[in-house]
Design a protein around this motif. Structure first.
Motif, PDB file in Angstrom:
ATOM      1  N   ALA A   9       1.235  -1.137   0.294  1.00  0.00           N
ATOM      2  CA  ALA A   9       0.443   0.065  -0.143  1.00  0.00           C
ATOM      3  C   ALA A   9       0.863   1.104   0.214  1.00  0.00           C
ATOM      4  CB  ALA A   9      -0.721  -0.034   1.220  1.00  0.00           C
ATOM      5  N   THR A  10       2.007   1.546   0.296  1.00  0.00           N
ATOM      6  CA  THR A  10       3.033   2.059   0.314  1.00  0.00           C
ATOM      7  C   THR A  10       3.964   1.682  -1.110  1.00  0.00           C
ATOM      8  OG1 THR A  10       3.016   2.522   2.636  1.00  0.00           O
ATOM      9  CG2 THR A  10       4.661   3.854   1.447  1.00  0.00           C
ATOM     10  N   PRO A  11       3.670   2.872  -1.778  1.00  0.00           N
ATOM     11  CA  PRO A  11       4.761   3.142  -3.110  1.00  0.00           C
ATOM     12  C   PRO A  11       6.112   2.951  -2.868  1.00  0.00           C
ATOM     13  CG  PRO A  11       3.843   4.923  -2.987  1.00  0.00           C
ATOM     14  CD  PRO A  11       3.442   4.044  -1.723  1.00  0.00           C
ATOM     15  N   GLN A  12       6.657   2.141  -3.449  1.00  0.00           N
ATOM     16  CA  GLN A  12       8.418   1.973  -3.069  1.00  0.00           C
ATOM     17  C   GLN A  12       9.396   1.895  -4.558  1.00  0.00           C
ATOM     18  OE1 GLN A  12      10.070  -0.917  -1.206  1.00  0.00           O
ATOM     19  NE2 GLN A  12       7.902  -1.804  -1.086  1.00  0.00           N
ATOM     20  N   CYS A  13      10.258   3.002  -4.668  1.00  0.00           N
ATOM     21  CA  CYS A  13      10.963   2.884  -5.786  1.00  0.00           C
ATOM     22  C   CYS A  13      11.654   1.540  -6.355  1.00  0.00           C
ATOM     23  CB  CYS A  13      12.260   3.445  -5.869  1.00  0.00           C
ATOM     24  SG  CYS A  13      11.815   5.761  -5.589  1.00  0.00           S
ATOM     25  N   GLY A  14      10.968   1.233  -7.314  1.00  0.00           N
ATOM     26  CA  GLY A  14      11.560  -0.211  -8.037  1.00  0.00           C
ATOM     27  C   GLY A  14      10.424  -1.393  -9.123  1.00  0.00           C
ATOM     28  N   ILE A  15      10.172  -2.851  -9.347  1.00  0.00           N
ATOM     29  CA  ILE A  15       9.674  -3.178  -9.816  1.00  0.00           C
ATOM     30  C   ILE A  15       8.967  -4.537  -9.519  1.00  0.00           C
ATOM     31  CG2 ILE A  15       9.189  -4.741 -12.125  1.00  0.00           C
ATOM     32  CD1 ILE A  15      12.499  -3.465 -12.493  1.00  0.00           C
ATOM     33  N   ARG A  28     -11.978  -0.903   0.386  1.00  0.00           N
ATOM     34  CA  ARG A  28     -11.194  -0.697   2.091  1.00  0.00           C
ATOM     35  C   ARG A  28     -12.209  -1.491   3.221  1.00  0.00           C
ATOM     36  NH1 ARG A  28      -6.887   1.448   2.747  1.00  0.00           N
ATOM     37  NH2 ARG A  28      -6.758   2.899   0.340  1.00  0.00           N
ATOM     38  N   GLU A  29     -13.195  -0.893   3.196  1.00  0.00           N
ATOM     39  CA  GLU A  29     -14.211  -1.663   3.795  1.00  0.00           C
ATOM     40  C   GLU A  29     -14.711  -3.140   4.338  1.00  0.00           C
ATOM     41  OE1 GLU A  29     -18.507   0.439   3.234  1.00  0.00           O
ATOM     42  OE2 GLU A  29     -17.449   2.939   3.571  1.00  0.00           O
ATOM     43  N   CYS A  30     -14.360  -3.905   3.297  1.00  0.00           N
ATOM     44  CA  CYS A  30     -14.237  -5.521   3.161  1.00  0.00           C
ATOM     45  C   CYS A  30     -13.309  -6.240   3.633  1.00  0.00           C
ATOM     46  CB  CYS A  30     -14.561  -5.147   1.732  1.00  0.00           C
ATOM     47  SG  CYS A  30     -16.369  -5.303   1.792  1.00  0.00           S
ATOM     48  N   THR A  55      -7.013  -3.212   1.423  1.00  0.00           N
ATOM     49  CA  THR A  55      -5.752  -2.305   1.564  1.00  0.00           C
ATOM     50  C   THR A  55      -5.404  -2.418  -0.194  1.00  0.00           C
ATOM     51  OG1 THR A  55      -3.555  -3.911   2.561  1.00  0.00           O
ATOM     52  CG2 THR A  55      -5.093  -2.936   4.040  1.00  0.00           C
ATOM     53  N   THR A  56      -4.720  -2.692  -0.172  1.00  0.00           N
ATOM     54  CA  THR A  56      -4.372  -2.664  -1.445  1.00  0.00           C
ATOM     55  C   THR A  56      -5.104  -2.963  -2.367  1.00  0.00           C
ATOM     56  OG1 THR A  56      -1.635  -3.148  -0.432  1.00  0.00           O
ATOM     57  CG2 THR A  56      -2.107  -3.155  -2.731  1.00  0.00           C
ATOM     58  N   ALA A  57      -5.540  -2.273  -3.278  1.00  0.00           N
ATOM     59  CA  ALA A  57      -6.212  -2.693  -5.234  1.00  0.00           C
ATOM     60  C   ALA A  57      -5.253  -2.640  -6.206  1.00  0.00           C
ATOM     61  CB  ALA A  57      -7.839  -1.874  -4.933  1.00  0.00           C
ATOM     62  N   ALA A 114      -1.450   8.043  -1.732  1.00  0.00           N
ATOM     63  CA  ALA A 114      -3.440   7.988  -1.333  1.00  0.00           C
ATOM     64  C   ALA A 114      -3.627   6.982  -2.593  1.00  0.00           C
ATOM     65  CB  ALA A 114      -4.095   9.520  -2.196  1.00  0.00           C
ATOM     66  N   GLU A 115      -3.258   6.708  -2.843  1.00  0.00           N
ATOM     67  CA  GLU A 115      -3.751   5.672  -5.024  1.00  0.00           C
ATOM     68  C   GLU A 115      -4.004   4.417  -4.734  1.00  0.00           C
ATOM     69  OE1 GLU A 115      -4.554   7.372  -7.902  1.00  0.00           O
ATOM     70  OE2 GLU A 115      -4.783   9.071  -5.855  1.00  0.00           O
ATOM     71  N   SER A 116      -3.810   3.830  -3.108  1.00  0.00           N
ATOM     72  CA  SER A 116      -3.157   2.387  -2.455  1.00  0.00           C
ATOM     73  C   SER A 116      -4.632   1.477  -3.429  1.00  0.00           C
ATOM     74  CB  SER A 116      -3.127   2.188  -1.200  1.00  0.00           C
ATOM     75  OG  SER A 116      -3.874   2.398  -0.934  1.00  0.00           O
ATOM     76  N   MET A 117      -5.634   2.482  -3.449  1.00  0.00           N
ATOM     77  CA  MET A 117      -7.252   0.978  -4.203  1.00  0.00           C
ATOM     78  C   MET A 117      -6.854   1.669  -5.128  1.00  0.00           C
ATOM     79  SD  MET A 117      -7.417  -0.129  -0.993  1.00  0.00           S
ATOM     80  CE  MET A 117      -8.856  -1.019  -1.601  1.00  0.00           C
ATOM     81  N   ARG A 118      -6.254   1.520  -6.291  1.00  0.00           N
ATOM     82  CA  ARG A 118      -5.644   2.183  -7.527  1.00  0.00           C
ATOM     83  C   ARG A 118      -4.761   2.011  -7.982  1.00  0.00           C
ATOM     84  NH1 ARG A 118      -8.657   6.395  -5.210  1.00  0.00           N
ATOM     85  NH2 ARG A 118      -7.829   8.350  -5.652  1.00  0.00           N
ATOM     86  N   ILE A 119      -4.000   1.239  -7.862  1.00  0.00           N
ATOM     87  CA  ILE A 119      -2.511   1.187  -7.987  1.00  0.00           C
ATOM     88  C   ILE A 119      -2.477   0.900  -9.753  1.00  0.00           C
ATOM     89  CG2 ILE A 119      -0.402  -0.203  -8.041  1.00  0.00           C
ATOM     90  CD1 ILE A 119      -1.245  -0.947  -5.318  1.00  0.00           C
ATOM     91  N   PRO A 120      -1.620   2.157 -10.362  1.00  0.00           N
ATOM     92  CA  PRO A 120      -1.643   1.429 -11.711  1.00  0.00           C
ATOM     93  C   PRO A 120      -0.482   0.262 -12.283  1.00  0.00           C
ATOM     94  CG  PRO A 120      -0.083   3.230 -11.482  1.00  0.00           C
ATOM     95  CD  PRO A 120      -1.609   2.984 -10.191  1.00  0.00           C
ATOM     96  N   ARG A 121      -1.267  -0.466 -13.174  1.00  0.00           N
ATOM     97  CA  ARG A 121       0.006  -1.733 -14.093  1.00  0.00           C
ATOM     98  C   ARG A 121       0.438  -0.935 -15.000  1.00  0.00           C
ATOM     99  NH1 ARG A 121      -3.174  -6.797 -12.055  1.00  0.00           N
ATOM    100  NH2 ARG A 121      -4.341  -5.597 -12.171  1.00  0.00           N
ATOM    101  N   ILE A 122       1.386  -2.503 -15.617  1.00  0.00           N
ATOM    102  CA  ILE A 122       1.441  -2.028 -17.084  1.00  0.00           C
ATOM    103  C   ILE A 122       1.804  -3.116 -17.786  1.00  0.00           C
ATOM    104  CG2 ILE A 122       3.513  -1.706 -18.655  1.00  0.00           C
ATOM    105  CD1 ILE A 122       2.740   1.017 -17.245  1.00  0.00           C
ATOM    106  N   ASP A 123       0.559  -3.742 -19.005  1.00  0.00           N
ATOM    107  CA  ASP A 123      -0.167  -4.250 -19.339  1.00  0.00           C
ATOM    108  C   ASP A 123       1.469  -5.457 -19.540  1.00  0.00           C
ATOM    109  OD1 ASP A 123      -1.514  -6.840 -19.153  1.00  0.00           O
ATOM    110  OD2 ASP A 123      -3.474  -5.608 -20.352  1.00  0.00           O
ATOM    111  N   ILE A 124       1.735  -6.489 -19.792  1.00  0.00           N
ATOM    112  CA  ILE A 124       2.700  -7.598 -20.805  1.00  0.00           C
ATOM    113  C   ILE A 124       2.091  -7.757 -21.361  1.00  0.00           C
ATOM    114  CG2 ILE A 124       5.134  -8.628 -20.714  1.00  0.00           C
ATOM    115  CD1 ILE A 124       4.963  -5.924 -19.096  1.00  0.00           C
TER     116      ILE A 124
END
Length: 248
Positions: free
Chosen positions: A77-83, A197-199, A202-204, A216-226
């Protein structure tokens, strides 16, 4: 997948990369999204990557990350630099083909499983597979709904059932807490994130492109499609951000 269109898109992406010199893992968590891996070499399904190309992509990414000082990190839920590496749907190939390669490279990864797919006894993970996968180092299991329905098309009662039932089922199956999910079809709204989050989540993870830089974006984390045609070089290009203007 149309190879001509893919080749054209890669040419544009490489041109953009040469002009911009992007390095997105230096700014936050760059989350890669995989689906199926196959051992037939077939590339016709955009979401089924031949295992040879998967292995090549992982190896190339490991070399590139080492050269640029990047780490492979778990999705939190907390962003950190990396992959970070994720898989959607819960294909059996995640355990049989992908996991050995990732474990060999000591890469943590998340797997989001759909209950109805597991219950189907077809090409998806079984409950025994889930327990085996959950026991591997660095592996975190999360939900991908009960029925793989588009969450934004459900009323609130049905949505809460999807979120709660899938979480309760997976926790009972693997005997461990489950706090992460990915949205089926990428379908979500800010309100859906609040209900999740109510259910107890903590991460989506979403299917929107970008880099995870803000908690603040932990419930809508962006991703890259492979995709199925992405091998070593293309995996690096997508990870560093060259494709971002081209992806949906």
């Amino acid at each position: 997948m149309n190879r001509a269109k893919y080749a054209a898109a890669r040419l544009v992406a490489r041109s953009l990369g040469a002009l911009q010199s992007r390095d997105e893992p230096a700014h936050g968590t760059r989350v890669l999204m995989y689906h199926d891996v196959n051992d037939t070499g077939a590339c016709d399904d955009i979401y089924s990557l031949p295992v040879g190309q998967f292995a090549e992509g992982v190896a190339a990414l490991v070399r590139w990350a080492r050269e640029h000082g990047h780490s492979f990190v778990p999705l939190t839920a907390t962003p950190q630099c990396g992959i970070a590496v994720t898989f959607d749907d819960g294909y059996r190939s995640t355990l049989t083909l992908a996991a050995p390669i990732l474990v060999e490279h000591s890469i943590a990864f998340s797997v989001f499983v759909t209950k109805s797919f597991v219950d189907s006894n077809s090409k998806y993970l079984t409950t025994t597979d889930l327990r085996t996968l959950a026991s591997l180092p660095g592996v975190v299991l999360g939900t991908h709904g009960v029925s793989h329905s588009r969450f934004a098309e459900l009323d609130e009662r049905a949505l809460r059932e999807e979120l709660s039932l899938s979480r309760d089922w997976l926790q009972q199956t693997i005997g461990a807490p489950v706090t992460s999910l990915s949205y089926p079809h990428g379908s979500h709204t800010r309100r859906i994130g609040e209900i999740a989050r109510e259910c107890g989540y903590t991460t989506a993870a979403s299917s929107s492109r970008g880099t995870f830089t803000d908690a603040a974006e932990s419930m809508r984390i962006p991703r890259i499609d492979i995709w199925s045609l992405d091998a070593g070089a293309a995996t690096i290009e997508k990870t560093r951000g060259d494709w971002d203007r081209l992806l949906p």
